[in-house]
Each structure stands twice: as structure tokens, then as C-alpha cells.
Design a protein around this motif. Sequence first.
Motif, PDB file in Angstrom:
ATOM      1  N   PHE A  34       0.902  -1.221  -0.137  1.00 20.74           N
ATOM      2  CA  PHE A  34       0.063  -0.049  -0.009  1.00 20.74           C
ATOM      3  C   PHE A  34       0.781   1.189  -0.116  1.00 20.74           C
ATOM      4  O   PHE A  34       0.582   2.429   0.649  1.00 20.74           O
ATOM      5  N   ASP A  35       1.916   1.377  -0.841  1.00 23.86           N
ATOM      6  CA  ASP A  35       2.789   2.243  -0.893  1.00 23.86           C
ATOM      7  C   ASP A  35       2.027   3.681  -1.691  1.00 23.86           C
ATOM      8  O   ASP A  35       1.704   3.455  -2.591  1.00 23.86           O
ATOM      9  N   GLY A  36       1.909   4.605  -0.947  1.00 20.01           N
ATOM     10  CA  GLY A  36       1.086   5.684  -1.532  1.00 20.01           C
ATOM     11  C   GLY A  36      -0.245   5.812  -1.117  1.00 20.01           C
ATOM     12  O   GLY A  36      -0.912   7.183  -1.255  1.00 20.01           O
ATOM     13  N   ILE A  37      -0.991   4.614  -0.784  1.00 17.46           N
ATOM     14  CA  ILE A  37      -2.373   4.821  -0.588  1.00 17.46           C
ATOM     15  C   ILE A  37      -3.100   5.623  -1.604  1.00 17.46           C
ATOM     16  O   ILE A  37      -3.666   6.383  -1.394  1.00 17.46           O
ATOM     17  N   GLN A  81      -7.282   3.083  -2.343  1.00 21.56           N
ATOM     18  CA  GLN A  81      -8.505   3.541  -1.567  1.00 21.56           C
ATOM     19  C   GLN A  81      -9.676   2.791  -1.907  1.00 21.56           C
ATOM     20  O   GLN A  81     -10.432   2.615  -1.142  1.00 21.56           O
ATOM     21  N   GLU A  82      -9.811   2.465  -3.122  1.00 17.70           N
ATOM     22  CA  GLU A  82     -11.196   1.569  -3.722  1.00 17.70           C
ATOM     23  C   GLU A  82     -11.189   0.441  -2.866  1.00 17.70           C
ATOM     24  O   GLU A  82     -12.203  -0.095  -2.444  1.00 17.70           O
ATOM     25  N   ILE A  83      -9.769  -0.281  -2.859  1.00 15.71           N
ATOM     26  CA  ILE A  83      -9.981  -1.577  -2.143  1.00 15.71           C
ATOM     27  C   ILE A  83     -10.302  -1.464  -0.629  1.00 15.71           C
ATOM     28  O   ILE A  83     -11.202  -2.101   0.048  1.00 15.71           O
ATOM     29  N   ILE A  84      -9.873  -0.234   0.009  1.00 16.08           N
ATOM     30  CA  ILE A  84     -10.142   0.167   1.355  1.00 16.08           C
ATOM     31  C   ILE A  84     -11.819   0.362   1.753  1.00 16.08           C
ATOM     32  O   ILE A  84     -12.301   0.066   2.572  1.00 16.08           O
ATOM     33  N   ARG A  85     -12.269   1.218   0.502  1.00 23.20           N
ATOM     34  CA  ARG A  85     -13.628   1.317   0.735  1.00 23.20           C
ATOM     35  C   ARG A  85     -14.459   0.180   0.875  1.00 23.20           C
ATOM     36  O   ARG A  85     -15.542  -0.013   1.416  1.00 23.20           O
ATOM     37  N   HIS A 134      -1.601   7.685   9.076  1.00 21.95           N
ATOM     38  CA  HIS A 134      -1.998   8.770   9.437  1.00 21.95           C
ATOM     39  C   HIS A 134      -3.363   8.637   8.185  1.00 21.95           C
ATOM     40  O   HIS A 134      -4.549   9.067   8.555  1.00 21.95           O
ATOM     41  N   ILE A 135      -2.837   8.404   7.234  1.00 21.02           N
ATOM     42  CA  ILE A 135      -3.978   8.234   5.820  1.00 21.02           C
ATOM     43  C   ILE A 135      -4.918   7.089   6.351  1.00 21.02           C
ATOM     44  O   ILE A 135      -6.225   7.227   6.072  1.00 21.02           O
ATOM     45  N   LEU A 136      -4.576   5.808   6.561  1.00 23.17           N
ATOM     46  CA  LEU A 136      -5.441   4.758   6.854  1.00 23.17           C
ATOM     47  C   LEU A 136      -6.369   5.189   8.329  1.00 23.17           C
ATOM     48  O   LEU A 136      -7.557   4.560   7.982  1.00 23.17           O
ATOM     49  N   LYS A 137      -5.941   5.765   8.973  1.00 22.97           N
ATOM     50  CA  LYS A 137      -6.985   6.176  10.218  1.00 22.97           C
ATOM     51  C   LYS A 137      -7.858   6.917   9.386  1.00 22.97           C
ATOM     52  O   LYS A 137      -9.130   6.862   9.946  1.00 22.97           O
ATOM     53  N   LEU A 174      -3.429  13.160  -9.299  1.00 19.93           N
ATOM     54  CA  LEU A 174      -4.272  12.693  -9.642  1.00 19.93           C
ATOM     55  C   LEU A 174      -4.820  11.302  -9.455  1.00 19.93           C
ATOM     56  O   LEU A 174      -5.617  10.680  -8.972  1.00 19.93           O
ATOM     57  N   MET A 175      -3.602  10.428  -9.590  1.00 21.72           N
ATOM     58  CA  MET A 175      -3.510   9.226  -9.372  1.00 21.72           C
ATOM     59  C   MET A 175      -3.339   8.866  -7.474  1.00 21.72           C
ATOM     60  O   MET A 175      -4.400   7.806  -7.025  1.00 21.72           O
TER      61      MET A 175
END
Length: 309
Positions: A23-26, A31-35, A77-80, A179-180
Amino acid sequence: MKIYRSLEEIPFEKETCLTLGTFDGIHLGHQEIIRSLTRAVNGTGRSVLLTFSPHPQKIVGGDDKLCLLTTLEEKQHILKSLGIDALLIMSFNPRLASQPPRDFIMEIVRNVGVRCFFIGFNHAFGKDRTGDEKLLNQVGDQCGFKVAVIPPVLVHGETVSSTRIRRKLHQGLVQEAALMLGRPYCVEGKVVRGHGLGHRIGFPTANIRVSDRDKLIPGHGVYAVQVHYRRRSFSGMCYIGFRPTVNGHSKGIEVHVLGTVEDLYQQRLRVLFLNRIREEKKFESVDRLREQINEDKLRVKQLLSSVNE
């Protein structure tokens, strides 16, 4: 979000929806996987993201020069903010690298508990990256979990991937990278003493020493940036390069903050890259360099004013 450092540390919960990867960069694909992962929990069980430190390529591929889009701290931080219930950070070492993928998945199932496994469309894992969707379905049939494969996310016809984003950043294409990523790319570090050239020619700069040596630094050039400092945000321009006009020999990151700001020495700054306005160039004199920096500053102001409208 709870953080665990080993399979033995995380409590068992059979109603776990889990995904794994670096998950480098998230980025948008991640993000679609996490949603999908968090939606599947739906009030029952928990969402768990399993990741690795250091990056597996540093162990398996011996790629010590691999540059990362996110530090471990940034990733947390982003994952939280994305609503993950638990983050499991496993130490990636030669033992884990040599473990057959079936054994690895069985170990996860025994220690964590899995109701549903979420993976990206091209995900591979385990020894020699031989673990895949087919293997997961086989183990799922045996252990009673389902497998969900999330399709790729495209931006302007290109599949979003960490490798593609790294390539764009190395080329200075920070807008395309943003954008990515779904956000501007950023670096963070402490302000250190420089050579004082910027101050002498009327453009004082903060010289930044990036906190993590593995963090990717965008390609050489001049950028329009936002500077975050003590919960405040400033417009600025950033130069990355070797200072060829004055025969510099070391790569530097210098930020000129637009407007009045206090002395930033020894302070921590977060720099968000919005656009590259030109490549690095050697000028015939310091006076010509000064003229170009003034032109750069005007262009940065124009760009940032249009962004803020």
C-alpha cells in the motif's frame, strides 16, 4: 484505529474483513480496496489492513535505493482517516520472504480470523510472488472465507499503480501524480542551515532535510507548493536540484515562502507539490538567476491564485 506489530499481538476475530499489501502511496486504487473493505464490515466484525515494513522489495529484490511514496507514519495517518479499524504491521524479513503463500495465509486465518479477503486485480504475495486469487479461493473454500477482487482504477486511461506514480514524480509530473494519489504529493522535514545564497539575492529559502531517507523526492526543477507549518498554510515555491549556476555538488530542497513568515530554522515543514513550472537550468550569472527566480515567483503567484479562486 488500533495498531498491531505481529500476528501474535492482534486479537482473533472470525468476522474479520482483511486486505494485505505494501500500500505504498495509498493511491486511488488502494483507496477503492479500502472502501470495499470497510463497507463489507457493515457493523459486524472489523476491517484489518495488513502491511509490511520495510518494503518487501528491499529484502527480496535487494533494492536498497527504492524510493517510497509514503513513510510508515504517513501511511498510518492516511489509513486512520479512511476508517480502518486495525492496522497490522508485520516485519518483512528473509523468513517471511521464503514462506510459501499457502502457509502464510493459513497463519493469518489461524491468528487473525478472516470472513472475507480483499485484494487488487493483480495482487501477488508469498514466496516468489506465487500467491494469487486462485490460491486464495482454494484456501477460502477450505477455511470458509470469501475472496473479493477489486478491479483497477484508471486515470486518463492509465491504470493507477505505485510504480507509475513513482515514475511520474521522478519526471516532475506532480499534477499527474496527484490525480492518481487523490491528493498532492508531499515531503516533510526539518529546516537546516544552507549556504545563504537565496538570502543574498533577495529570495531567502528554507533548506529542508527530509525526515526519511527512503522518501521519494520529485525530479529536479522549480515547483509551486503549499507549505504547512504549525497548522498554518503558506504559498511558496520549491527548488530541487544541484544549484548548477553556483557549481553546487549536493542535491538540495529549498523552499521560498511567499509573504512574511518567522524564522523557520530547525522547524518542521510539510511541502505539498502542486505544479512544476520549469526544469533545473544553469544560468550564465547570479544576476540572471535572480531575474529568473523573480519570473518564477510571479508565475507561482498566478498559478496559486487560480487554484484558490
